[in-house]
Write a protein that holds these residues in place. Structure first.
Motif, PDB file in Angstrom:
ATOM      1  N   LYS A  25      16.098   5.584   3.840  1.00 57.92           N
ATOM      2  CA  LYS A  25      15.268   4.915   4.843  1.00 57.92           C
ATOM      3  C   LYS A  25      15.305   5.605   6.194  1.00 57.92           C
ATOM      4  N   ALA A  26      16.193   6.573   6.354  1.00 56.73           N
ATOM      5  CA  ALA A  26      16.221   7.347   7.599  1.00 56.73           C
ATOM      6  C   ALA A  26      15.021   8.286   7.688  1.00 56.73           C
ATOM      7  N   THR A  27      14.444   8.630   6.536  1.00 53.64           N
ATOM      8  CA  THR A  27      13.243   9.467   6.559  1.00 53.64           C
ATOM      9  C   THR A  27      12.061   8.605   6.969  1.00 53.64           C
ATOM     10  N   ASP A  28      11.151   9.188   7.674  1.00 49.38           N
ATOM     11  CA  ASP A  28       9.982   8.460   8.155  1.00 49.38           C
ATOM     12  C   ASP A  28       8.904   8.491   7.078  1.00 49.38           C
ATOM     13  N   HIS A  29       8.835   7.435   6.285  1.00 53.06           N
ATOM     14  CA  HIS A  29       7.855   7.378   5.198  1.00 53.06           C
ATOM     15  C   HIS A  29       6.673   6.525   5.660  1.00 53.06           C
ATOM     16  N   LYS A  30       5.582   7.169   6.006  1.00 45.07           N
ATOM     17  CA  LYS A  30       4.400   6.470   6.534  1.00 45.07           C
ATOM     18  C   LYS A  30       3.551   5.916   5.395  1.00 45.07           C
ATOM     19  N   LEU A  31       3.140   4.684   5.562  1.00 41.63           N
ATOM     20  CA  LEU A  31       2.253   4.043   4.598  1.00 41.63           C
ATOM     21  C   LEU A  31       0.870   3.977   5.243  1.00 41.63           C
ATOM     22  N   THR A  32       0.101   5.033   5.048  1.00 43.74           N
ATOM     23  CA  THR A  32      -1.159   5.196   5.767  1.00 43.74           C
ATOM     24  C   THR A  32      -2.387   4.952   4.898  1.00 43.74           C
ATOM     25  N   GLY A  33      -2.184   4.582   3.673  1.00 44.17           N
ATOM     26  CA  GLY A  33      -3.306   4.433   2.764  1.00 44.17           C
ATOM     27  C   GLY A  33      -4.167   3.228   3.066  1.00 44.17           C
ATOM     28  N   VAL A  78       6.992   5.815  -5.901  1.00 42.91           N
ATOM     29  CA  VAL A  78       5.692   6.163  -6.496  1.00 42.91           C
ATOM     30  C   VAL A  78       5.314   7.589  -6.104  1.00 42.91           C
ATOM     31  N   GLU A  79       5.528   7.932  -4.855  1.00 44.56           N
ATOM     32  CA  GLU A  79       5.224   9.289  -4.395  1.00 44.56           C
ATOM     33  C   GLU A  79       6.065  10.321  -5.137  1.00 44.56           C
ATOM     34  N   SER A  80       7.322  10.009  -5.339  1.00 47.40           N
ATOM     35  CA  SER A  80       8.197  10.932  -6.066  1.00 47.40           C
ATOM     36  C   SER A  80       7.767  11.071  -7.526  1.00 47.40           C
ATOM     37  N   GLY A  81       7.448   9.959  -8.153  1.00 45.34           N
ATOM     38  CA  GLY A  81       7.107   9.972  -9.577  1.00 45.34           C
ATOM     39  C   GLY A  81       5.737  10.541  -9.881  1.00 45.34           C
ATOM     40  N   ILE A  82       4.800  10.424  -8.943  1.00 48.28           N
ATOM     41  CA  ILE A  82       3.443  10.919  -9.209  1.00 48.28           C
ATOM     42  C   ILE A  82       3.414  12.444  -9.243  1.00 48.28           C
ATOM     43  N   ALA A  83       4.410  13.080  -8.643  1.00 46.07           N
ATOM     44  CA  ALA A  83       4.428  14.546  -8.591  1.00 46.07           C
ATOM     45  C   ALA A  83       4.402  15.171  -9.986  1.00 46.07           C
ATOM     46  N   TRP A 138       0.835  -1.184   0.000  1.00 49.08           N
ATOM     47  CA  TRP A 138       0.000   0.000   0.000  1.00 49.08           C
ATOM     48  C   TRP A 138       0.869   1.232   0.000  1.00 49.08           C
ATOM     49  N   LEU A 139       0.241   2.370  -0.185  1.00 47.32           N
ATOM     50  CA  LEU A 139       0.940   3.650  -0.285  1.00 47.32           C
ATOM     51  C   LEU A 139       0.493   4.541   0.860  1.00 47.32           C
ATOM     52  N   ASN A 140       0.946   5.789   0.853  1.00 47.18           N
ATOM     53  CA  ASN A 140       0.390   6.689   1.853  1.00 47.18           C
ATOM     54  C   ASN A 140      -0.892   7.322   1.296  1.00 47.18           C
ATOM     55  N   LYS A 141      -1.687   7.862   2.177  1.00 46.27           N
ATOM     56  CA  LYS A 141      -3.038   8.337   1.825  1.00 46.27           C
ATOM     57  C   LYS A 141      -3.008   9.446   0.775  1.00 46.27           C
ATOM     58  N   ALA A 142      -2.076  10.377   0.892  1.00 45.47           N
ATOM     59  CA  ALA A 142      -2.015  11.491  -0.061  1.00 45.47           C
ATOM     60  C   ALA A 142      -1.736  10.983  -1.479  1.00 45.47           C
ATOM     61  N   VAL A 143      -0.859  10.004  -1.611  1.00 42.31           N
ATOM     62  CA  VAL A 143      -0.543   9.457  -2.936  1.00 42.31           C
ATOM     63  C   VAL A 143      -1.759   8.714  -3.493  1.00 42.31           C
TER      64      VAL A 143
END
Length: 116
Positions: free
Chosen positions: A47-55, A96-101, A7-12
Motif C-alpha cells: 500500500k506504500a505504492t501509489d496505485h491510482k484508480l483512474t478508470g 487484477v493489474e498483476s494478473g492481467i499481465a 473500479w480499476l485504473n484506465k490501462a487495466v
C-alpha cells in the motif's frame, strides 16, 4: 470488506476491453481470472505504492466479483488483515493489474482456455 462500487485504473480497463474484443470474455469475468492468477502467483500488494484508480468502468462489487465475491473478500482479508475498505479495493485492483499481465495478449478464447 470491499466497497459496493469498485473500479480499476484506465490501462487495466483498456486491456480488459481489448481481451473482450479478442476472446468475448467480459471485463468482469476476465478481472476475476486475473485476480486469482495474481493470488496464485503470490503477488503481494504494497500500500506504500501509489496505485491510482483512474478508470471509468465503475461497477458494483456483485458485478465485478459474481459468485467469487465471498472467496475474493476472504482472500483479501486474510492477506491484508489491517487494511481499510478502500485499501482492500486498491489491493484488489492491484491484483487484477498483476494478473492481467499474463493473459492480456491472448488472441482468442481457445488460447485463453489453454493458458489457464
Amino acid at each position: 470488506m470491499l466497497p459496493h462500487s469498485m473500479w480499476l485504473n484506465k490501462a487495466v480497463e483498456e486491456q480488459l476491453i481489448g481481451l473482450r474484443g479478442r476472446t468475448g470474455i467480459t471485463p468482469n469475468v476476465a478481472s476475476r481470472i486475473a485476480f486469482f492468477r495474481s493470488v496464485e502467483a503470490g503477488f503481494i500488494y504494497d500500500k506504500a505504492t501509489d496505485h491510482k484508480l483512474t478508470g471509468s468502468l465503475k461497477l458494483d462489487k456483485f458485478t465485478w466479483l459474481g459468485k467469487t465475491e465471498m472467496v475474493t473478500e476472504l482472500l483479501l482479508k486474510q492477506r491484508y488483515p489491517n487494511f481499510t475498505e478502500k485499501e482492500l479495493q486498491a489491493a484488489w485492483a492491484a491484483h487484477v493489474e498483476s494478473g492481467i499481465a499474463s493473459i492480456r495478449n491472448l488472441n482468442n478464447l481457445n488460447s485463453l482456455y489453454k493458458h489457464l
